[in-house]
Scaffold this active site. Structure first.
Site, PDB file in Angstrom:
ATOM      1  CD  GLU A   1      -3.002  -7.800   2.023  1.00  0.00           C
ATOM      2  OE1 GLU A   1      -2.577  -6.450   1.974  1.00  0.00           O
ATOM      3  OE2 GLU A   1      -3.814  -7.955   2.884  1.00  0.00           O
TER       4      GLU A   1
ATOM      5  CD  GLU B   1       0.991  -6.108   5.458  1.00  0.00           C
ATOM      6  OE1 GLU B   1       1.999  -6.922   5.278  1.00  0.00           O
ATOM      7  OE2 GLU B   1       0.413  -5.913   4.170  1.00  0.00           O
TER       8      GLU B   1
ATOM      9  CB  ALA C   1      -0.893   0.047   1.193  1.00  0.00           C
TER      10      ALA C   1
ATOM     11  N   GLY D   1       0.381  -5.148   0.837  1.00  0.00           N
ATOM     12  CA  GLY D   1      -0.736  -5.017  -0.366  1.00  0.00           C
ATOM     13  C   GLY D   1      -0.375  -5.593  -1.715  1.00  0.00           C
TER      14      GLY D   1
HETATM   15  N1  3HC Z   1       4.506   3.219   0.061  1.00  0.00           N
HETATM   16  C1  3HC Z   1       5.093   4.568  -0.142  1.00  0.00           C
HETATM   17  N2  3HC Z   1       6.537   4.901  -0.564  1.00  0.00           N
HETATM   18  C2  3HC Z   1       7.158   3.948  -0.383  1.00  0.00           C
HETATM   19  C3  3HC Z   1       6.941   2.616  -0.203  1.00  0.00           C
HETATM   20  C4  3HC Z   1       5.406   2.248   0.120  1.00  0.00           C
HETATM   21  N3  3HC Z   1       4.890   1.226   0.607  1.00  0.00           N
HETATM   22  N4  3HC Z   1       8.124   1.655   0.238  1.00  0.00           N
HETATM   23  C5  3HC Z   1       8.883   2.378  -0.228  1.00  0.00           C
HETATM   24  N5  3HC Z   1       8.400   3.758  -0.416  1.00  0.00           N
HETATM   25  C6  3HC Z   1       9.568   4.758  -0.813  1.00  0.00           C
HETATM   26  C7  3HC Z   1      10.409   5.148   0.423  1.00  0.00           C
HETATM   27  O1  3HC Z   1       9.833   5.901   1.083  1.00  0.00           O
HETATM   28  C8  3HC Z   1      11.489   5.640  -0.501  1.00  0.00           C
HETATM   29  O2  3HC Z   1      11.238   6.847  -0.768  1.00  0.00           O
HETATM   30  P1  3HC Z   1      12.379   8.097  -1.081  1.00  0.00           P
HETATM   31  O3  3HC Z   1      13.185   7.824  -2.187  1.00  0.00           O
HETATM   32  O4  3HC Z   1      11.650   9.432  -1.238  1.00  0.00           O
HETATM   33  O5  3HC Z   1      13.050   8.269   0.484  1.00  0.00           O
HETATM   34  C9  3HC Z   1      11.705   4.970  -1.873  1.00  0.00           C
HETATM   35  O6  3HC Z   1      10.160   4.138  -2.126  1.00  0.00           O
HETATM   36  C10 3HC Z   1      12.499   3.743  -1.888  1.00  0.00           C
HETATM   37  O7  3HC Z   1      12.418   3.145  -0.909  1.00  0.00           O
HETATM   38  P2  3HC Z   1      13.626   2.338  -0.238  1.00  0.00           P
HETATM   39  O8  3HC Z   1      14.816   3.534  -0.133  1.00  0.00           O
HETATM   40  O9  3HC Z   1      13.476   1.720   1.026  1.00  0.00           O
HETATM   41  O10 3HC Z   1      14.364   1.493  -1.246  1.00  0.00           O
HETATM   42  P3  3HC Z   1      14.894  -0.054  -1.017  1.00  0.00           P
HETATM   43  O11 3HC Z   1      15.287  -0.553  -2.484  1.00  0.00           O
HETATM   44  O12 3HC Z   1      15.981  -0.038  -0.071  1.00  0.00           O
HETATM   45  O13 3HC Z   1      13.664  -0.894  -0.673  1.00  0.00           O
HETATM   46  C11 3HC Z   1      11.633  -1.772  -0.484  1.00  0.00           C
HETATM   47  C12 3HC Z   1      12.471  -1.063  -1.354  1.00  0.00           C
HETATM   48  C13 3HC Z   1      12.120  -3.343   0.061  1.00  0.00           C
HETATM   49  C14 3HC Z   1      10.139  -1.983  -1.106  1.00  0.00           C
HETATM   50  C15 3HC Z   1      11.308  -0.984   0.867  1.00  0.00           C
HETATM   51  O14 3HC Z   1      11.091   0.193   0.615  1.00  0.00           O
HETATM   52  C16 3HC Z   1      10.180  -1.522   1.849  1.00  0.00           C
HETATM   53  O15 3HC Z   1      10.423  -2.287   2.652  1.00  0.00           O
HETATM   54  N6  3HC Z   1       8.954  -0.695   1.641  1.00  0.00           N
HETATM   55  C17 3HC Z   1       7.807  -1.072   2.366  1.00  0.00           C
HETATM   56  C18 3HC Z   1       7.155  -2.273   2.274  1.00  0.00           C
HETATM   57  C19 3HC Z   1       5.893  -2.492   2.908  1.00  0.00           C
HETATM   58  O16 3HC Z   1       5.944  -2.180   4.013  1.00  0.00           O
HETATM   59  N7  3HC Z   1       4.870  -2.609   2.440  1.00  0.00           N
HETATM   60  C20 3HC Z   1       3.611  -2.877   3.042  1.00  0.00           C
HETATM   61  C21 3HC Z   1       2.780  -1.538   3.263  1.00  0.00           C
HETATM   62  S1  3HC Z   1       1.516  -1.680   4.417  1.00  0.00           S
HETATM   63  C22 3HC Z   1       0.183  -2.300   3.408  1.00  0.00           C
HETATM   64  O17 3HC Z   1       0.493  -2.775   2.270  1.00  0.00           O
HETATM   65  C23 3HC Z   1      -0.978  -2.576   4.169  1.00  0.00           C
HETATM   66  C24 3HC Z   1      -1.969  -3.592   3.240  1.00  0.00           C
HETATM   67  O18 3HC Z   1      -1.969  -4.674   3.723  1.00  0.00           O
HETATM   68  C25 3HC Z   1      -3.534  -2.902   3.406  1.00  0.00           C
END
Ligand code: 3HC
Ligand code: NAI
Length: 655
Positions: free
Chosen positions: A104, A124, A62, A101
């Site tokens: 998912e 998450e 998400a 997400g």
């Molecule tokens: N939403 C918005 N922005 C995101 C994002 C997300 N899910 N994931 C990464 N970004 C952004 C980061 O903030 C960063 O932005 P910036 O360059 O402006 O600082 C950019 O994308 C690159 O991210 P990283 O520096 O972390 O890049 P990496 O290549 O090191 O890692 C990644 C990539 C493994 C995808 C890592 O960013 C990550 O773990 N992201 C979070 C993933 C996550 O937690 N997903 C679950 C979200 S909750 C959800 O999905 C709820 C659902 O169940 C309803």
């Protein structure tokens, strides 16, 4: 505005391509695009539908930047339901990381494939949430309850092979993913494969005790955190209730967590960590220097771990020690640490051997002539450090970065011992250096921009989390530790016991209470340092009388079997009446009247001490921003991430 989701009909396959850099997060535009693509595909001549992403990864989840804001149509669960309800087979093709997400969406597809390097995960929990778009209900239906609980409560992604083993993906595609996935889609269409809806599958039978076991384990492992327990509730619902009822529970728990303090703190922390990697005033395109070989000076507690950190990233290291005997000792500790990594399953035997082979020993500074970076980690003696930097100035090639791992010394003064202060920087690792993630990058007055930019980039390469600090005594982390330590001493004198303080802090979420930390570090270290100081330099006796009396009673900390506690052979602490008596005597000597102290007071005073010092650090420009301090405390000092870090907590609790 063009949509980040593109739909084309390629022969009989509807191909949905998401292209929303950097990580294809499910922003509103992506959700809308997916809905529209499903509508088009449902109505056209396609016989199967493929969902695939451009760029570095499949959907990474998400869009976290939308969290905490009003919901915007279409809602992610609606998109997921729409995909699953499709009347022709939908295939998800994964590369990079399909997370949260994003995974998912893949679970709602009817078939899943991935490249061999692909990973899937439900992280998450690391944001204080649970998978809120059907993940808690669909994952156990495919992988079973155990694997689902493991994936969701740890938040750690698994690779394609493991995902296939537990049934979360159906096949691994070698070679070009788009080509391979389209071919598979055509095969499915040709054989008349039907939509295979995850929600309609039976959950494999499980042992009912697994839920209570998980709850008990998580109460220890994720002490104080609400999301992991909520995940267990949802998976239990998946195993015991109809799909729709389980989904309803998931949605209500997701909303509750999203509105809670813990998720707000963890979301702050997610962005703080990424922000910390950015240096104000330093353009993104600042050039960097090549670092393909490293020298480490001093193979003691820190030097060995620092050498391993580079070797683990496949960067060759020359470790320089003062004598053959010291070198042998240092290298044998590295051998032991690698053996430990193999034993704990962190590295395979082959990988450990390959990393170890990259560390070469020397007792000759000339062996550092060609390295790109040197990290000095000798005794904390300013005179010695300056001598070494003067020597490095003479030996190292031009352009080499010269770094010190000093905990407290003035990096500017160390830089001034060379003719090239612009190449000098502090790289402050934390013990054990091959494990701890934090790296304070200390920017001297003259440190060059490209040196800083290189260090920030290098930190990521060696899997550390870098935070920039200006020069001051103790930099960010250790400087804040001083008022925290002093406050713990005052609490002892005013009436608290070591065990009350430590338990209050650990129950609140700190990995270890302050007095156990001091026992671990050794009380004799500070004692010896104080012996060299005048009374005026030592400061208030209340801040050191108790540890002085403990050392004088032969209680030097954990390594000697006793300090603030008495330790058994497994290093387990037991409260000790002798220590209570020492504290009472110290309090009487200094005129303290002892009283009952509440746990709340303990927490507020100790965290308040960190927050106050943190605010000074920001005012003085030592830290760039308060989030950086939060990152330092979570990754370097065992501060609970789910409280957001000391500065976030201090603001929220109005400390
Ligand atoms: N939403 C918005 N922005 C995101 C994002 C997300 N899910 N994931 C990464 N970004 C952004 C980061 O903030 C960063 O932005 P910036 O360059 O402006 O600082 C950019 O994308 C690159 O991210 P990283 O520096 O972390 O890049 P990496 O290549 O090191 O890692 C990644 C990539 C493994 C995808 C890592 O960013 C990550 O773990 N992201 C979070 C993933 C996550 O937690 N997903 C679950 C979200 S909750 C959800 O999905 C709820 C659902 O169940 C309803
Ligand atoms: P240590 O005492 O374990 O190791 C120092 C090593 O340096 C010894 O092996 C010694 O033989 C070697 N050495 C001394 N003079 C040398 C010389 N001229 N040339 C080559 N090698 C020489 O010390 P430790 O704990 O590893 O600390 C090193 C530095 O790291 C210090 O500046 C310390 O403040 C800092 N540090 C220590 C942390 C810790 O938890 N121990 C944490 C972070 C930083």
């Amino acid at each position: 505005m063009t949509s980040p989701v593109n739909y084309t009909l390629t022969e009989n396959i509807g191909v949905v391509t998401i292209d929303s850099p950097p990580v294809n997060a499910l922003s509103r535009a992506v959700r809308q695009g997916l809905m529209e693509a499903m509508d088009t595909a449902a109505a056209d001549a396609s016989e199967a539908v493929l969902i695939i992403c451009n760029g570095r990864t499949f959907i990474a989840g998400a869009d976290i930047t939308e969290f905490g804001k009003p919901l915007m149509d279409p809602w992610l669960p609606e998109v997921v339901d729409r995909i699953e309800a499709m009347n022709k087979p939908v295939i998800a093709a994964i590369h990079g990381t399909a997370l949260g997400g994003g995974f998912e969406i893949a679970l709602a597809a009817h078939y899943r494939c991935a490249v061999p390097t692909g990973k899937i995960g439900l992280p998450e929990v690391k944001l204080g949430l649970l998978p809120g778009a059907g993940g808690t209900q669909r994952t156990p239906r495919l992988a079973g309850v155990d694997a689902a609980l493991q994936l969701m409560t740890s938040g750690v992604p698994i690779d394609a092979a493991q995902a296939m083993e537990v049934g979360l993906i159906d096949r691994i595609v070698e070679g070009d993913l788009r080509e391979g996935a389209i071919k598979w889609a055509k095969d499915l269409a040709a054989t008349g494969a039907a939509p295979r809806r995850t929600s309609e599958q039976e959950i494999p039978p499980c042992n009912a005790a697994v839920f209570s076991e998980y709850r008990a384990t998580l109460a220890q492992r994720a002490r104080g955190q609400v999301a992991p327990q909520a995940i267990v509730d949802c998976v239990e619902a998946a195993a015991t209730l109809p799909f729709a009822d389980g989904l309803e529970l998931e949605r209500s728990k997701f909303t509750e967590l999203m509105d809670g303090e813990q998720s707000a703190a963890l979301r702050h922390f997610f962005f703080a960590e990424r922000e910390a990697a950015k240096i104000e005033g330093l353009p993104k395109d600042t050039p960097t220097r090549r670092v393909e070989s490293v020298g480490v000076i001093g193979g003691g507690t820190m030097g060995g771990g620092i050498a391993m950190s580079f070797a683990n990233a496949r960067i060759p290291v020359t470790l320089v020690e003062i004598s053959d005997a010291a070198l042998e000792r240092g290298l044998s500790i590295i051998d032991r640490n690698y053996a430990g990594s193999v034993k704990r399953g962190k590295l395979t035997e082959e990988d450990a051997a390959a990393c170890r082979a990259l560390v070469k020993g020397s007792t000759d500074y000339a062996s550092l002539a060609e390295v790109d970076l040197v990290v000095e980690a000798v005794f904390e003696d300013p005179k010695l450090k300056k001598e070494i930097f003067a020597k490095l100035d003479g030996v190292c090639k031009q352009g080499a970065i010269l770094a010190t791992n000093t905990s407290y010394q003035d990096v500017n003064a160390i830089a001034a011992a060379t003719q090239r202060p612009e190449d000098v920087v502090g790289l402050h690792f934390f013990s054990p250096a091959h494990i701890m993630k934090l790296l304070e990058v200390v920017r001297g007055n003259k440190t060059a921009d490209d040196v800083l930019a290189t260090c920030m980039q290098l930190a990521k390469r060696i899997r550390k989390v870098p935070v920039v600090s200006g020069v001051c005594y103790g930099f960010i982390g250790n400087r804040m530790l001083q008022p925290y330590a002093q406050q713990s001493q005052l609490l002892l004198l005013e009436g608290a016991t070591p065990e009350q303080i430590d338990t209050a802090m650990e129950d609140w979420g700190m990995a270890m209470g302050p007095l156990r930390v001091f026992d671990l570090a050794g009380l004799d270290v500070g004692y010896k340092a104080r012996q060299a100081l005048s009374d005026a330099e030592k400061g208030e006796p209340a801040t050191y009388l108790v540890p002085d009396m403990l050392v004088e009673a032969d209680r030097h900390g954990q390594k000697s079997g006793s300090g603030y506690y008495t330790y058994d052979e497994q290093h387990r602490p037991t409260p000790c009446p002798e220590v209570h008596e020492i504290i009472r005597r110290a309090a009487a000597k200094l005129g303290f009247e002892r009283r009952e102290i509440s746990d709340e007071e303990i927490v507020n005073r100790l965290i308040g001490a960190l927050v106050n010092e943190g605010r000074k650090i920001i005012e003085e420009g030592i830290a760039q921003r308060s989030g950086d301090i939060d990152v330092v405390y979570v990754y370097g000092y065992g501060f609970p991430a789910w409280r957001g870090g000391p500065m976030f907590y201090g603001d929220a609790a109005a400390l």
